[in-house]
Scaffold this active site. Structure first.
Site, short mmCIF file in Angstrom:
data_model
loop_
_atom_site.label_atom_id
_atom_site.label_comp_id
_atom_site.label_asym_id
_atom_site.label_seq_id
_atom_site.Cartn_x
_atom_site.Cartn_y
_atom_site.Cartn_z
N SER A 1 -5.47 2.43 -2.74
CA SER A 1 -4.67 3.66 -2.85
C SER A 1 -4.44 4.00 -4.32
O SER A 1 -3.92 3.18 -5.08
CB SER A 1 -3.33 3.48 -2.15
OG SER A 1 -3.56 3.36 -0.78
N ARG B 1 5.88 -0.77 -3.98
CA ARG B 1 4.77 -1.07 -4.88
C ARG B 1 5.20 -1.26 -6.33
O ARG B 1 4.56 -0.77 -7.27
CB ARG B 1 3.69 0.03 -4.80
CG ARG B 1 3.10 0.22 -3.43
CD ARG B 1 2.28 -0.97 -2.94
NE ARG B 1 1.91 -0.78 -1.56
CZ ARG B 1 2.57 -1.34 -0.53
NH1 ARG B 1 3.60 -2.14 -0.73
NH2 ARG B 1 2.21 -1.11 0.71
N GLU C 1 -0.30 4.57 -8.18
CA GLU C 1 -0.12 3.18 -7.74
C GLU C 1 -1.02 2.27 -8.59
O GLU C 1 -0.60 1.19 -8.99
CB GLU C 1 -0.48 3.04 -6.25
CG GLU C 1 -0.35 1.61 -5.77
CD GLU C 1 -0.41 1.47 -4.25
OE1 GLU C 1 0.02 2.40 -3.53
OE2 GLU C 1 -0.91 0.43 -3.79
#
Ligand SMILES: Cc1cc2nc3c(=O)[nH]c(=O)nc-3n(C[C@H](O)[C@H](O)[C@H](O)COP(=O)(O)OP(=O)(O)OC[C@H]3O[C@@H](n4cnc5c(N)ncnc54)[C@H](O)[C@@H]3O)c2cc1C
Length: 302
Positions: free
Chosen positions: A224, A175, A295
């Site tokens: 998320s 990510r 994130e």
């Protein structure tokens, strides 16, 4: 920084002041952007960036806003959103696509399917744009954008020039990437596999069904909140282990279906989401010793 009338006139079609950013984030939250610029094409974007550089206006690039929490106090300078000519899909070889950075991931997935290009099905599950997917190295079901990317075209805000960067020269992580904030991605080349449309469609529908079963839909969230540590140690497991699933701050809550999804339940403020993030992070650290990493991107004035 205040702008003179000439500057405003030059870009007036696409340039607005005090734009409420809640309309541009999946959380549906955030204060105003001091300036908001919709860039229609490369020439206009370069011209705008040149003026912004001269006038010393800070610029922030935004994709589809599916991973961005804007703070209540808004964003200083200009928020840039790519539109029009930055949204396209082109087949340049039997299994290679050229796509604009503003194109939605699911459009890329559908276009690939129509053209018998497989291995891009995972993009149908990511609600962002190509630019955001590359910056975030987005993915799911054992695939991510780094695995299908050939190269990007980007504008350097400092150099005011367009550069092409090969995938080999980008360092991708889980990510994230090492691409500098100086870059605005304008397009990308993606490589898939030749496959049958029916096979691609089946895989795509299967992914979409799995997503629906495991994640909440129709809610105000950016997906998320924290990064997973590994396949065996996912952020939701740690949140559960620390007993935070029922935490809330104002109208910021945690999804009952997926406890790494933080939600604006209707009347939350950005600060509620940020406070909830900090509360959960602290508790997880105390209970499990793990320092969860965000994130989602939090943008704007504190
Ligand atoms: C319901 C839901 C499910 C999700 N599921 C997944 C999932 O399965 N897997 C996954 O990885 N993510 C998932 N996400 C998170 C999110 O969709 C991805 O991170 C997505 O790729 C973000 O793209 P975006 O265009 O919305 O980016 P934004 O939120 O607009 O921006 C994210 C970052 O990218 C930068 N950026 C955007 N465009 C450009 C550009 N053109 N040039 C340079 N920088 C740029 C921004 O400055 C920012 O730092 C989910 C989100 C939601 C709401």
């Amino acid at each position: 920084m205040t702008l003179d009338l000439n500057f405003i006139k030059k870009f007036e079609d696409n340039f607005t002041r005090n734009v409420n950013l809640s309309n541009y984030s999946w959380f549906n939250l955030g204060g105003n952007a001091e300036y908001f610029y919709k860039a229609k094409n490369e020439t206009q974007l370069l011209e705008f960036l040149q003026e912004a550089k001269i006038k010393n206006i800070k610029t922030t690039i935004l994709g589809a806003g599916s991973n961005t929490l804007f703070r209540d106090n808004g964003v200083k300078g200009a928020v840039i959103k790519l539109v029009n000519e930055f949204s396209y899909t082109k087949l340049i070889n039997k299994n290679i696509l050229d796509v604009g950075a503003a194109t939605l991931d699911r459009k890329v997935a559908n276009y690939a399917k129509e053209n018998n290009v497989g291995n891009l099905e995972f993009l149908s599950c990511i609600p962002g744009s190509v630019g955001g997917a590359i910056m975030m190295n987005s993915g799911c079901y054992k695939n991510d954008i780094s695995k299908v990317l050939l190269s990007i075209k980007a504008i350097s805000k400092k150099k005011l020039s367009v550069i092409e960067i090969k995938k080999e020269d980008i360092k991708f992580s889980y990510r994230g990437t090492n691409l500098s904030d100086d870059l605005i991605i304008i397009s990308a080349k993606l490589k898939g596999n030749e496959d049958l449309k029916e096979v691609i469609e089946k895989k795509q529908n299967d992914f979409i069904a799995r997503k629906k079963a495991s994640q909440p839909t129709q809610i105000k969230t950016c997906g998320s909140t924290f990064k997973n540590l590994s396949e065996d140690k996912k952020a939701w497991m740690l949140i559960k282990e620390a007993g935070c699933e029922d935490y809330r701050e104002g109208d910021a809550i945690i999804s009952q279906k997926h406890c790494n999804f933080f939600v604006n339940n209707g009347n939350a403020k950005s600060s509620d989401i940020e406070n909830l993030i900090n509360k959960v992070k602290k508790k997880v650290q105390e209970k499990t010793g793990v320092d969860l990493e965000l994130e989602i991107k939090i943008v704007g004035e504190k």
